[in-house]
Design an enzyme around this catalytic site. Structure first.
Site: not given
Length: 182
Positions: A36, A40, A62-64, A82-83, A88, A108, A118, A124
């Site tokens: 998150h 990061k 994921t993305g960034t 990106s999440g 995610d 976070d 998500d 899970r």
């Protein structure tokens, strides 16, 4: 005279023992990396410190987060969305299909996320498929330094074939491939 027969379980399908099967993980693992925004920098610092370990594995992010890792580590990273845009979920799908072996997810807990559902789903599915998950730097340090990270490992996972083959009243499954529904 009252019957001494025990009542039927409310959720009978969950009361049956689940068989286990083994999946052999090679020494080269496929590691999912997610962080998150407020985490990061923690993940980047952790990855920089563990670069020599990470370069022996395949990285997916994921993305960034993935772009930052590529820039900081100068290592190849498979980039997902990106999440909040579905990244995610993509990581979760990769866990479910067996293509992620280990997840480092610095999330976070103090900041609400627009995609909280998500996040919960990702955690899970990692538990459902018995994937090692590190949610903070200390856990990630312990896991990446484990001898199991560089050797073969037999991961035990539930065999959900009985669940996939169960009969559901009103559902027609003739001709459907439940193992791979597109």
């Amino acid at each position: 005279m009252e019957s001494t027969k025990p009542p039927e379980p409310l959720f009978a399908c969950f009361c049956h023992p689940v068989l286990m099967k083994s999946i052999e993980l090679a020494p080269r693992k496929r590691i999912g990396l997610v962080a998150h925004d407020n985490k990061k920098q923690d993940l980047i610092e952790w990855a920089r410190y563990n670069r020599s370990m990470l370069e022996a594995h395949e990285l997916v992010a994921t993305g960034t987060t993935g772009l930052m890792l590529q820039r900081e580590l100068d290592l190849p990273v498979e980039l997902l969305q990106s999440g909040p845009l579905g990244g995610d979920l993509q990581v979760g799908a990769m866990i479910a299909d067996g293509s992620i072996d280990f997840l480092v997810f610095f999330w976070d807990p103090l900041e609400p996320q627009p995609h909280d559902t998500d996040v919960k789903s990702l955690l899970r599915v990692a538990v459902v498929w018995n994937i090692p998950v590190a949610c903070d730097r200390a856990s990630a340090d312990f896991m990446i330094s484990s001898p199991l990270m560089t050797g073969s490992y037999e991961r035990r996972v539930p065999d959900y074939s009985a669940h996939n083959e169960r009969e559901v009243p009103g559902a027609e499954t003739d001709g459907l491939d439940l193992e791979r529904a597109d």
